[in-house]
Scaffold this motif. Sequence first.
Motif, PDB file in Angstrom:
ATOM      1  N   THR A   1       5.037 -28.298  -7.124  1.00 21.84           N
ATOM      2  CA  THR A   1       4.471 -29.646  -6.971  1.00 21.84           C
ATOM      3  C   THR A   1       5.078 -30.634  -7.955  1.00 21.84           C
ATOM      4  O   THR A   1       5.293 -31.794  -7.624  1.00 21.84           O
ATOM      5  CB  THR A   1       2.946 -29.601  -7.154  1.00 21.84           C
ATOM      6  OG1 THR A   1       2.642 -28.932  -8.387  1.00 21.84           O
ATOM      7  CG2 THR A   1       2.284 -28.858  -6.010  1.00 21.84           C
ATOM      8  N   GLY A   2       5.350 -30.168  -9.162  1.00 22.67           N
ATOM      9  CA  GLY A   2       5.858 -31.066 -10.198  1.00 22.67           C
ATOM     10  C   GLY A   2       7.220 -31.655  -9.881  1.00 22.67           C
ATOM     11  O   GLY A   2       7.535 -32.764 -10.332  1.00 22.67           O
ATOM     12  N   ALA A   3       8.032 -30.931  -9.100  1.00 23.57           N
ATOM     13  CA  ALA A   3       9.372 -31.429  -8.777  1.00 23.57           C
ATOM     14  C   ALA A   3       9.310 -32.759  -8.041  1.00 23.57           C
ATOM     15  O   ALA A   3      10.156 -33.636  -8.261  1.00 23.57           O
ATOM     16  CB  ALA A   3      10.115 -30.398  -7.931  1.00 23.57           C
ATOM     17  N   TYR A   4       8.297 -32.936  -7.182  1.00 23.13           N
ATOM     18  CA  TYR A   4       8.189 -34.178  -6.428  1.00 23.13           C
ATOM     19  C   TYR A   4       7.707 -35.332  -7.309  1.00 23.13           C
ATOM     20  O   TYR A   4       8.156 -36.465  -7.170  1.00 23.13           O
ATOM     21  CB  TYR A   4       7.262 -33.970  -5.233  1.00 23.13           C
ATOM     22  CG  TYR A   4       7.766 -32.880  -4.332  1.00 23.13           C
ATOM     23  CD1 TYR A   4       8.963 -33.040  -3.629  1.00 23.13           C
ATOM     24  CD2 TYR A   4       7.096 -31.674  -4.214  1.00 23.13           C
ATOM     25  CE1 TYR A   4       9.450 -32.036  -2.826  1.00 23.13           C
ATOM     26  CE2 TYR A   4       7.584 -30.653  -3.419  1.00 23.13           C
ATOM     27  CZ  TYR A   4       8.771 -30.844  -2.722  1.00 23.13           C
ATOM     28  OH  TYR A   4       9.273 -29.835  -1.937  1.00 23.13           O
ATOM     29  N   VAL A   5       6.801 -35.005  -8.236  1.00 19.78           N
ATOM     30  CA  VAL A   5       6.345 -36.022  -9.188  1.00 19.78           C
ATOM     31  C   VAL A   5       7.508 -36.459 -10.075  1.00 19.78           C
ATOM     32  O   VAL A   5       7.698 -37.651 -10.340  1.00 19.78           O
ATOM     33  CB  VAL A   5       5.180 -35.484 -10.040  1.00 19.78           C
ATOM     34  CG1 VAL A   5       4.672 -36.561 -10.997  1.00 19.78           C
ATOM     35  CG2 VAL A   5       4.043 -34.985  -9.158  1.00 19.78           C
ATOM     36  N   LEU A   6       8.291 -35.499 -10.515  1.00 23.53           N
ATOM     37  CA  LEU A   6       9.454 -35.809 -11.349  1.00 23.53           C
ATOM     38  C   LEU A   6      10.440 -36.684 -10.592  1.00 23.53           C
ATOM     39  O   LEU A   6      10.965 -37.667 -11.151  1.00 23.53           O
ATOM     40  CB  LEU A   6      10.137 -34.509 -11.786  1.00 23.53           C
ATOM     41  CG  LEU A   6      11.454 -34.667 -12.546  1.00 23.53           C
ATOM     42  CD1 LEU A   6      11.248 -35.425 -13.853  1.00 23.53           C
ATOM     43  CD2 LEU A   6      12.080 -33.293 -12.812  1.00 23.53           C
TER      44      LEU A   6
ATOM     45  N   PHE B   1      -0.568 -30.802 -11.008  1.00 23.88           N
ATOM     46  CA  PHE B   1      -0.184 -32.147 -10.561  1.00 23.88           C
ATOM     47  C   PHE B   1      -0.956 -32.597  -9.313  1.00 23.88           C
ATOM     48  O   PHE B   1      -0.485 -33.442  -8.561  1.00 23.88           O
ATOM     49  CB  PHE B   1       1.324 -32.237 -10.297  1.00 23.88           C
ATOM     50  CG  PHE B   1       2.171 -31.869 -11.474  1.00 23.88           C
ATOM     51  CD1 PHE B   1       2.388 -32.771 -12.499  1.00 23.88           C
ATOM     52  CD2 PHE B   1       2.730 -30.604 -11.572  1.00 23.88           C
ATOM     53  CE1 PHE B   1       3.163 -32.422 -13.608  1.00 23.88           C
ATOM     54  CE2 PHE B   1       3.501 -30.249 -12.665  1.00 23.88           C
ATOM     55  CZ  PHE B   1       3.730 -31.164 -13.685  1.00 23.88           C
ATOM     56  N   ALA B   2      -2.146 -32.039  -9.088  1.00 30.54           N
ATOM     57  CA  ALA B   2      -2.918 -32.407  -7.893  1.00 30.54           C
ATOM     58  C   ALA B   2      -3.338 -33.870  -7.903  1.00 30.54           C
ATOM     59  O   ALA B   2      -3.642 -34.430  -6.848  1.00 30.54           O
ATOM     60  CB  ALA B   2      -4.149 -31.517  -7.759  1.00 30.54           C
ATOM     61  N   ASP B   3      -3.358 -34.504  -9.082  1.00 30.98           N
ATOM     62  CA  ASP B   3      -3.719 -35.922  -9.154  1.00 30.98           C
ATOM     63  C   ASP B   3      -2.744 -36.803  -8.384  1.00 30.98           C
ATOM     64  O   ASP B   3      -3.081 -37.935  -8.034  1.00 30.98           O
ATOM     65  CB  ASP B   3      -3.769 -36.389 -10.615  1.00 30.98           C
ATOM     66  CG  ASP B   3      -4.871 -35.706 -11.390  1.00 30.98           C
ATOM     67  OD1 ASP B   3      -6.027 -36.129 -11.283  1.00 30.98           O
ATOM     68  OD2 ASP B   3      -4.563 -34.734 -12.111  1.00 30.98           O
ATOM     69  N   PHE B   4      -1.549 -36.306  -8.137  1.00 33.03           N
ATOM     70  CA  PHE B   4      -0.527 -37.085  -7.446  1.00 33.03           C
ATOM     71  C   PHE B   4      -0.478 -36.769  -5.950  1.00 33.03           C
ATOM     72  O   PHE B   4       0.429 -37.216  -5.253  1.00 33.03           O
ATOM     73  CB  PHE B   4       0.837 -36.831  -8.086  1.00 33.03           C
ATOM     74  CG  PHE B   4       0.868 -37.168  -9.551  1.00 33.03           C
ATOM     75  CD1 PHE B   4       1.145 -38.449  -9.969  1.00 33.03           C
ATOM     76  CD2 PHE B   4       0.566 -36.209 -10.499  1.00 33.03           C
ATOM     77  CE1 PHE B   4       1.143 -38.772 -11.320  1.00 33.03           C
ATOM     78  CE2 PHE B   4       0.561 -36.516 -11.857  1.00 33.03           C
ATOM     79  CZ  PHE B   4       0.849 -37.802 -12.270  1.00 33.03           C
TER      80      PHE B   4
END
Length: 506
Positions: free
Chosen positions: A92-97, A170-173
């Motif tokens: 999930t973090g890769a998309y936020v990054l 990173f569920a907040d995103f």
Amino acid sequence: MKKDFLKKAKSTVESRRFSMTTITVLVIALAMFVNALLYALDEKVGLSVIRPSSSEITLSGATDTYFDDVKDLRHVTLTFCMPEDELSSHTTGAYVLRTAKQLAERYPGFITLRFVNIITKRDADGNAVDLTRYQTDETGEEVSITKTTVIFESTRHFRVLTDTYSTAGFADFFTLNSSGKLVAYNGEEVLAAMIRFVLADEHKTAYFTNYHGETADLALRTVLATAGYYIKDIDLRENEIPDDAGLVLISAPQSDFEQGAAGSGVRSEIDRLSDYVENGGNLYVALHSYLKRDLPVFGAFLEKYGLRVATTDLTGGQTVQNIVKDADRAITTDGFTFSARLSGEAGDDFLSRVGRYSENGVLVAHTGRILPADNVTPLLVTSSAAVTEAGGAGADGAGSYTVAAVAAVDGAGGTGHIFLSPSIYLSASDALTSTKYANRDFLFSLFESYFGAGKMPYGTTLVNLSADLLENLTMQTAKIYTAIIAVIPAALCVFAVIYLYRRKNR
């Protein structure tokens, strides 16, 4: 002893002559068991691989307008509590990054990214970083700092987002459904909103009432955070509504609120709600359409301020809401799910903010009908062909019903507002993630127009996720689970084919 048991079991199996039918049944039963087990795991811990394509994770351009009054004057730092290389491989973090990097590249000098190793407490340049200062937010609440935490900071404020809703990180995103599964990625929206949040002069809190069986889709909490609210719960039986309350939400209560006896001097829940709205406070109310019991105290509270929901008294003394069907604007064949029109009475400012999908309307389902008083502004209405039912029988056929409205409450402390939707579906995850209907922008406009929220991130990119099988995992773990889920059914099939072939050729 163990070896003897295994040897005996093997001998017993080999001595039996299983028919082809028995073997087939056993293989099918085993496959069904594995499928049921995987389904249970998926429901329990939310295993799914989320796979938006890289081309979908792009900026919309809407942030140019959203940041136009701040980007040349301020600076914001986004701190990821994970090394960049590890973050880039996180499910999930890769998309936020990716989205954060696009924002930093689009607005150099305004947005800076920092990556901190949570173990060593040092950034990519080796500088020591004190993360303990972020463990208490500006409201005094304790905040946990984990590897999936993102910290937004300006010279004025900071905001910490730590995933407390899922095991994904990173569920907040992301937008979550009522089961806590990630159903859409709205990273651009959340990142932009949090950047504006830490630049704002002050912040309000949205309070959810509890102890009446209230339920609310997690997607609504995401929208509230995007609107710039801190989010907390409140027990009105024991507590007054705090001064920092920008909004109180009452979502699908199953039992009634307390009303103190006249002259008792006891502060009740209804007393606290009345004082709040009459002193300029704002309420968001969503009612359950098929509630099995009447809420006379809370119903009287709403009616006091001009909001009455049409009901019918059934044989046996039960009072039920009249449920609206709109065949002309139906989404489902039964007409209970339909797209409500934006009311012209909502005003040009409200309508212009909804913008994008206003012509398609707002998705509602199994909603009641509001009978508005003069102080009430209809926001959503049905077609003239709509009818209502109560207890499965026709109740009314007038059409053009109000299905969402806001009441203005003038009091000594200012003008408060009560928004009412006789259905909880308005803020459900599948409605809020629709790329055809205006539910998300409708709520944004509601918060901005009536609840005093700041500038809202209309038009940002939202990507609905194609969930295949595993979710909420790091990429490395996801690969393992994907392999397991692929291998088990394949192994069963190979085993069955080989065994049956050998049996046939004996």
